[in-house]
Scaffold this active site. Structure first.
Site, PDB file in Angstrom:
ATOM      1  N   THR A  31       0.826  -1.213   0.000  1.00  0.00           N
ATOM      2  CA  THR A  31       0.000   0.000   0.000  1.00  0.00           C
ATOM      3  C   THR A  31       0.864   1.269   0.000  1.00  0.00           C
ATOM      4  OG1 THR A  31      -1.608  -1.214   1.296  1.00  0.00           O
ATOM      5  CG2 THR A  31      -1.881   1.167   1.229  1.00  0.00           C
ATOM      6  N   GLU A 147       8.932  10.304   9.463  1.00  0.00           N
ATOM      7  CA  GLU A 147       7.740  11.168   9.536  1.00  0.00           C
ATOM      8  C   GLU A 147       6.469  10.383   9.233  1.00  0.00           C
ATOM      9  OE1 GLU A 147       7.560  14.880  10.137  1.00  0.00           O
ATOM     10  OE2 GLU A 147       5.682  13.886  10.578  1.00  0.00           O
ATOM     11  N   GLY A 204      -9.474  -0.282   3.651  1.00  0.00           N
ATOM     12  CA  GLY A 204      -8.008  -0.324   3.692  1.00  0.00           C
ATOM     13  C   GLY A 204      -7.342   0.534   4.754  1.00  0.00           C
ATOM     14  N   ASP A 218      -1.802   0.112  17.864  1.00  0.00           N
ATOM     15  CA  ASP A 218      -1.329   1.036  16.829  1.00  0.00           C
ATOM     16  C   ASP A 218      -1.224   2.464  17.397  1.00  0.00           C
ATOM     17  OD1 ASP A 218      -1.005   1.579  13.735  1.00  0.00           O
ATOM     18  OD2 ASP A 218      -2.466   3.040  14.466  1.00  0.00           O
ATOM     19  N   LYS A 222       2.249   4.845  18.001  1.00  0.00           N
ATOM     20  CA  LYS A 222       2.434   6.230  17.537  1.00  0.00           C
ATOM     21  C   LYS A 222       2.698   7.159  18.723  1.00  0.00           C
ATOM     22  CE  LYS A 222      -0.490   5.284  13.558  1.00  0.00           C
ATOM     23  NZ  LYS A 222      -1.902   5.197  13.114  1.00  0.00           N
TER      24      LYS A 222
HETATM   25  N1  HSE Z   1      -4.179   1.270  10.791  1.00  0.00           N
HETATM   26  C1  HSE Z   1      -3.660   2.595  10.910  1.00  0.00           C
HETATM   27  C2  HSE Z   1      -4.811   3.532  11.302  1.00  0.00           C
HETATM   28  C3  HSE Z   1      -3.011   3.011   9.623  1.00  0.00           C
HETATM   29  O1  HSE Z   1      -5.962   3.106  11.203  1.00  0.00           O
HETATM   30  O2  HSE Z   1      -4.556   4.650  11.721  1.00  0.00           O
HETATM   31  C4  HSE Z   1      -2.179   4.247   9.692  1.00  0.00           C
HETATM   32  O3  HSE Z   1      -1.123   4.132  10.598  1.00  0.00           O
END
Ligand code: HSE
Length: 435
Positions: A31, A147, A204, A218, A222
């Site tokens: 992707t 970034e 996606g 996730d 971050k």
């Molecule tokens: N799966 C992540 C989200 C993708 O939904 O934010 C981007 O990091």
């Protein structure tokens, strides 16, 4: 007209000019990688002009070189041997778009050890091994730039590490995961959790294993990256107190609507505490604004005040845009004969012990099954030393600010008085609101 085109063979037509060019290898063409490849090939002349350094995309490492691709990429560019690329003395810059902490980690490490600059979109890797990789890059006189690991094209990593380098940052975070924000937006509009997740996967945004999205991993990755930069702490994902959105019920959405709040997955860190949690958010707050897969990231500094960044945080094009921004930054530094080095002092990041760090203390909304439970719940909490107030006409109690441990005892405490409290959800308040 761009000097490189999709059908340009990697080593064809070398000229005197070409021999001065920076040689780039791309690892992964999924992707994000395919978006990066297309930009590097189609926009070569403008990227080179902006960076002051001509470059050539020498090779793209893919799992299956023969697989048909949505966009034709010259077969000569494709290889299934990424190890060769990270070891090749002719390669100057490696762009890693494989993802995960397995093969990608070994390749990034090898590239840095071999003196190559690395640009990566890999949040899992930077979150879990960032300090170590930045130290490795510094030791080898090269750059690792990432970034794209946070918030798609939202320029937050460089903003914190460069623009706010002199700032005393008090808080960083916000809505960092597009998939969960999409799911919660859909649930607010009446969808079920399962149907909303299926749509997020079809569109996606979700990770290949959406568990990482819905369980808050996730967002924690971050947040770890942002906190490492903002507070110069070696904070790792596993140390962040974390709760995802899988335990939310339709009644929690109903309660949010009755109270006039948004319900968001918030990931936030201060200098001494952090958390990832679903939280009620005042409708006027910036964190309440993102809809669908959008992100909203806020940095609050002692002198700068609050700075808010918003935009699409996931998807091929925005993430590829951030990767290309890093590539331009690296090319500029190569052209100027210097490396990034902004994280050269990473080795001295304050380490944390193992285990969870403190969670940010927030007020909690305790959802009750019936309005009749409000008075006895209030009395039971008061008896146990919790300050709380009933909320007029709504089956819920609002507590004082509680840390994670005290909040975790609330449901059990009420159950011991035969009062059901099906959910306990924090009410988000900024650091500037005086936590
Ligand atoms: N799966 C992540 C989200 C993708 O939904 O934010 C981007 O990091």
């Amino acid at each position: 007209m761009d000097r490189l085109s999709l059908t340009h063979p990697a080593h064809a037509d070398r000229t005197e000019f070409d021999r001065n060019e920076v040689r780039i290898a791309l690892l992964g063409c999924g992707t994000v990688g395919s978006g990066v490849a297309i930009l590097l090939l189609d926009s070569a002349s403008s990227i080179s002009a902006r960076s002051g350094a001509p470059y050539s995309l020498e090779a793209i490492a893919v799992r299956e070189a023969e697989k048909p691709r949505a966009r034709e990429i010259a077969r000569e560019l494709l290889t299934d041997d990424p190890q060769r690329l990270v070891a090749d003395p002719a390669i100057d810059v490696v762009i890693e778009c494989i993802g995960g902490t397995g093969e990608a980690a070994h390749l990034v490490e090898a590239a840095l050890r071999n003196g190559k600059h690395v640009v990566t979109a890999n949040k899992d890797l930077v979150a879990t091994r960032g300090p170590e990789l930045r130290a490795l890059a510094a030791a080898n006189g090269v750059t690792i730039a990432y970034e794209a690991a946070v918030g798609g094209a939202i320029p937050i990593v460089r903003t914190i590490s460069e623009s706010l380098a002199g700032e005393d940052i008090l808080e960083v975070g916000g809505v960092l995961n597009g998939t969960t924000n999409f799911i919660l937006s859909e649930m607010f509009a009446g969808s079920t959790y399962a149907a909303a997740l299926a749509r997020a996967q079809a569109l996606g945004f979700a990770e290949s294993d959406p568990t990482n999205d819905v369980e808050g991993v996730d967002a924690a990755h971050k947040l770890a990256i942002l906190a490492q930069l903002a507070f110069r702490r070696a904070l790792h994902t596993a140390q962040i107190p974390r709760l995802g959105i899988t335990k939310l019920r339709p009644d929690d959405i109903t309660l949010a609507k009755r109270l006039g709040y948004a319900l968001k997955l918030i990931a936030a860190a201060r200098s001494d505490a952090s958390l990832v949690t679903p939280a009620f958010v005042a409708r006027t707050h910036p964190f309440a604004q993102p809809v669908g897969p959008q992100n909203c990231i806020r940095v609050t500094g002692r002198s700068s005040g609050s700075l808010t960044f918003a935009g699409t945080g996931a998807g091929s094009a925005p993430t590829a845009s951030a990767v290309i921004g890093d590539v331009v930054a690296v090319l500029r530094r190569i052209a100027a004969g210097r490396h990034v080095g902004s994280d050269a002092s990473s080795a001295s990041l304050a380490p944390l012990g193992p285990g969870l760090e403190p969670s940010i203390a927030l007020r909690r909304v305790v959802r009750l099954e019936s309005l009749r439970d409000a008075r006895p719940a209030h009395a039971a909490l008061a008896e146990a030393g919790y300050a709380a107030e009933a909320i007029d006409g709504v089956p819920a109690i609002l507590t004082e600010r509680l840390d994670g441990a005290r909040a975790a005892r609330l449901s059990e405490l009420l159950a011991s008085h035969h009062i059901a409290a099906p959910s306990v959800i924090p009410l988000w308040e900024d650091a500037s609101e005086g936590a």
